[in-house]
Scaffold this active site. Structure first.
Site, PDB file in Angstrom:
ATOM      1  N   GLN A 103       0.666  -1.251  -0.024  1.00 47.82           N
ATOM      2  CA  GLN A 103       0.016  -0.099   0.079  1.00 47.82           C
ATOM      3  C   GLN A 103       0.928   1.343  -0.233  1.00 47.82           C
ATOM      4  OE1 GLN A 103      -3.353  -0.314  -0.483  1.00 47.82           O
ATOM      5  NE2 GLN A 103      -2.525  -2.446  -0.863  1.00 47.82           N
ATOM      6  N   ASP A 114      -7.711  -5.844  -3.750  1.00 44.39           N
ATOM      7  CA  ASP A 114      -7.427  -4.778  -4.933  1.00 44.39           C
ATOM      8  C   ASP A 114      -7.807  -5.116  -6.210  1.00 44.39           C
ATOM      9  OD1 ASP A 114      -6.630  -2.804  -3.393  1.00 44.39           O
ATOM     10  OD2 ASP A 114      -4.590  -3.202  -3.467  1.00 44.39           O
ATOM     11  N   GLU A 163      -9.115   2.038   6.354  1.00 39.27           N
ATOM     12  CA  GLU A 163      -9.651   1.458   5.026  1.00 39.27           C
ATOM     13  C   GLU A 163      -9.347   0.212   4.871  1.00 39.27           C
ATOM     14  OE1 GLU A 163      -8.666   2.658   0.358  1.00 39.27           O
ATOM     15  OE2 GLU A 163      -7.183   2.868   1.638  1.00 39.27           O
ATOM     16  N   HIS A 164      -8.120  -0.487   4.823  1.00 39.05           N
ATOM     17  CA  HIS A 164      -7.769  -1.846   4.945  1.00 39.05           C
ATOM     18  C   HIS A 164      -7.432  -2.556   6.211  1.00 39.05           C
ATOM     19  CE1 HIS A 164      -6.839  -0.175   0.699  1.00 39.05           C
ATOM     20  NE2 HIS A 164      -7.615  -1.074   0.468  1.00 39.05           N
ATOM     21  N   HIS A 168       1.640   2.938  -3.353  1.00 40.66           N
ATOM     22  CA  HIS A 168       0.447   3.749  -4.052  1.00 40.66           C
ATOM     23  C   HIS A 168       0.769   5.214  -4.261  1.00 40.66           C
ATOM     24  CE1 HIS A 168      -3.068   1.427  -5.026  1.00 40.66           C
ATOM     25  NE2 HIS A 168      -2.770   0.716  -3.985  1.00 40.66           N
ATOM     26  N   HIS A 176     -52.723  18.975  10.279  1.00 45.77           N
ATOM     27  CA  HIS A 176     -52.445  17.545   9.876  1.00 45.77           C
ATOM     28  C   HIS A 176     -53.923  16.897  10.355  1.00 45.77           C
ATOM     29  CE1 HIS A 176     -48.534  18.881   9.845  1.00 45.77           C
ATOM     30  NE2 HIS A 176     -48.104  17.794   9.593  1.00 45.77           N
TER      31      HIS A 176
END
Length: 457
Positions: free
Chosen positions: A283, A386, A352-353, A286, A445
């Site tokens: 990761q 992924d 996230e992961h 990235h 109402h």
């Protein structure tokens, strides 16, 4: 925990994988959230101001603004961002057969998972003649964003398109940054994946301006085709993409704030340091601002992982990028007393992961509340998710997994409630409606019910 890279690494590259020690400390949830590794490289306010400027430019100047932004950020000259149909066809025709086979397998698995996600419509009979239903209806049009900066994420085309199609969305547009090396078009593999999935409305627009273009639309003039506004915008990106999605939320729906990638690994003494290090690096490659965090109760494992990070990072293709990410404030090892504290840290971090590399990993995974996706055991690395797990890799980041979900079929669906009462069924509850309307000082109402039973109707 600070170390230096071995002598085989470039002189300018070194590893500074910091350590945070929670052992012997009893921290509240708020204290844990404040203490876990987070990026400090840029405040959200900085990003918001830049994105606000982009929103203003695109809304006021339309395609002219997109052309200026493409030149500024991507170094390309652009008259109109729509990708020609022949470019999509050519990209698929020239795609490496091995890459095509991999994309097709990923599509197949993603479709199988997505097809099972659509919730069933519900009809509830509350009394004779009183039926309340909940129907799931797809949005009419979506705008999908696919990053293409440091890495051309063709797999993100699949992750965006497949659940939208499974939901029944009829109009799908896709945007990805223009690439100077490819004549101002998005990366050919991204174009090929779009063609493979039957998407023909593709735009060469990057970053926040892509999100803004989809949210507000851009009117055409003369021979210029317009970009019609969408109902939902999805897709991962950097801090500017995530910020743009937050700022247009309310104008359109969004999936989540899927910003710069992050991984957390909860590991104990049974974990294998080479695997942990490899997954952290996977990761980190990235983006220099990617987050890689190890949470463990085993200091010896932490030391072994640092050694492996040094060795593997020096040998990987994007070594400088990886080392920058691993050495940033968003990365590091968190030392905990035991698994209980480790689980608490992971729930506070809301990764996230999140990988679980512990004894009885499945049982530990079942105790995690906050994560975009959970990867269980040695043979479920994040890179599986992924590409080919069948799950979706567009996931919430920066702690937003505590309250939002990863991209899925329901992202593109709306739950519409349908109320169908006949006269007798309404009359049965009319007195309650009148009583409640009086209690709330909203007599109209109650009158709206009374009038239906007036003698002169």
């Amino acid at each position: 925990m600070t170390t230096s890279s071995d002598t085989s690494a470039p002189a300018a590259a070194s590893l500074d994988f910091r350590s945070i020690d929670f052992r012997g400390r009893h921290l509240s949830l708020a204290e844990l959230r404040a203490a876990v590794p987070r990026a400090r490289h840029q405040t959200m306010a900085d990003a918001e101001q830049k994105v606000q400027d982009i929103i203003s430019a695109v809304r006021s100047q339309g395609f002219a603004a997109l052309s200026d932004l493409a030149k500024t950020f991507d170094g390309v000259e652009q008259s109109h961002p729509r990708v020609p149909a022949e470019a999509l066809t050519q990209a698929l025709a020239e795609l490496d057969p091995a890459v095509r086979a991999a994309l097709e397998e990923s599509i197949s698995r993603a479709r199988q998972f997505a097809d099972q996600q659509r919730p069933a419509n519900v009809d509830v009979g509350l009394a004779d003649g009183a039926v309340v239903s909940q129907n799931w209806i797809p949005v009419g049009r979506v705008g999908l964003y696919v990053p293409g900066g440091l890495a051309p994420l063709a797999s993100s085309v699949i992750m965006n398109v497949v659940p939208a199609v499974a939901a029944g969305v009829e109009s799908i547009a896709l945007a990805s940054p223009p690439q100077k090396d490819f004549g101002g078009l998005p990366h050919p593999t991204i174009l090929a994946a779009a063609k493979l999935l039957g998407i023909d409305e593709v735009y060469a627009i990057g970053g926040a301006q892509a999100i803004v273009s989809f949210a507000y639309g851009i009117p055409g003039s003369g021979d210029e085709l317009p970009i019609e506004p969408v109902d939902v915008v999805t897709g991962p990106g950097n801090i500017f993409v995530a910020t743009a999605k937050r700022l247009v939320k309310g104008v359109v729906g969004i999936d989540s704030e899927a910003g710069t990638t992050e991984i957390a690994i909860l590991a104990d003494s049974t974990a294998h340091a080479p695997l942990v290090a490899a997954d952290l690096i996977s990761q980190a490659e990235h983006d220099p601002k990617a987050a890689s965090v190890l949470v463990t109760d085993d200091a010896e494992l932490a030391d072994a992982v640092v050694i492996e990070l040094e060795r593997q990072a020096a040998a990987t293709k994007h070594s400088a990028r990886v080392l920058e990410a691993l050495s940033g404030p968003q990365s590091g090892v968190v030392l905990v007393d035991d698994l209980e504290q480790g689980i608490a840290v992971c729930n506070a971090y809301a990764a996230e992961h999140l990988e679980i590399m512990t004894a009885d990993a499945a049982a530990v995974a079942s105790r995690i509340r906050n994560a975009g996706a959970i990867f269980v055991g040695d043979y479920s690395p994040v890179s599986l998710g992924d590409y080919c797990a069948g799950s979706n890799h567009v996931l919430p980041t920066s702690g937003t997994a505590a309250f939002s979900s990863g991209l899925n079929v329901t992202t593109f669906l709306r739950a519409v409630q349908v109320i169908n009462y006949n006269r007798a069924a309404l009359e049965q509850v009319s007195g309650h409606i009148v009583s409640l309307s009086g209690a709330e000082d909203l007599p109209g109402h109650g009158d709206a019910v009374r009038i239906r039973f007036a003698n002169d109707l």
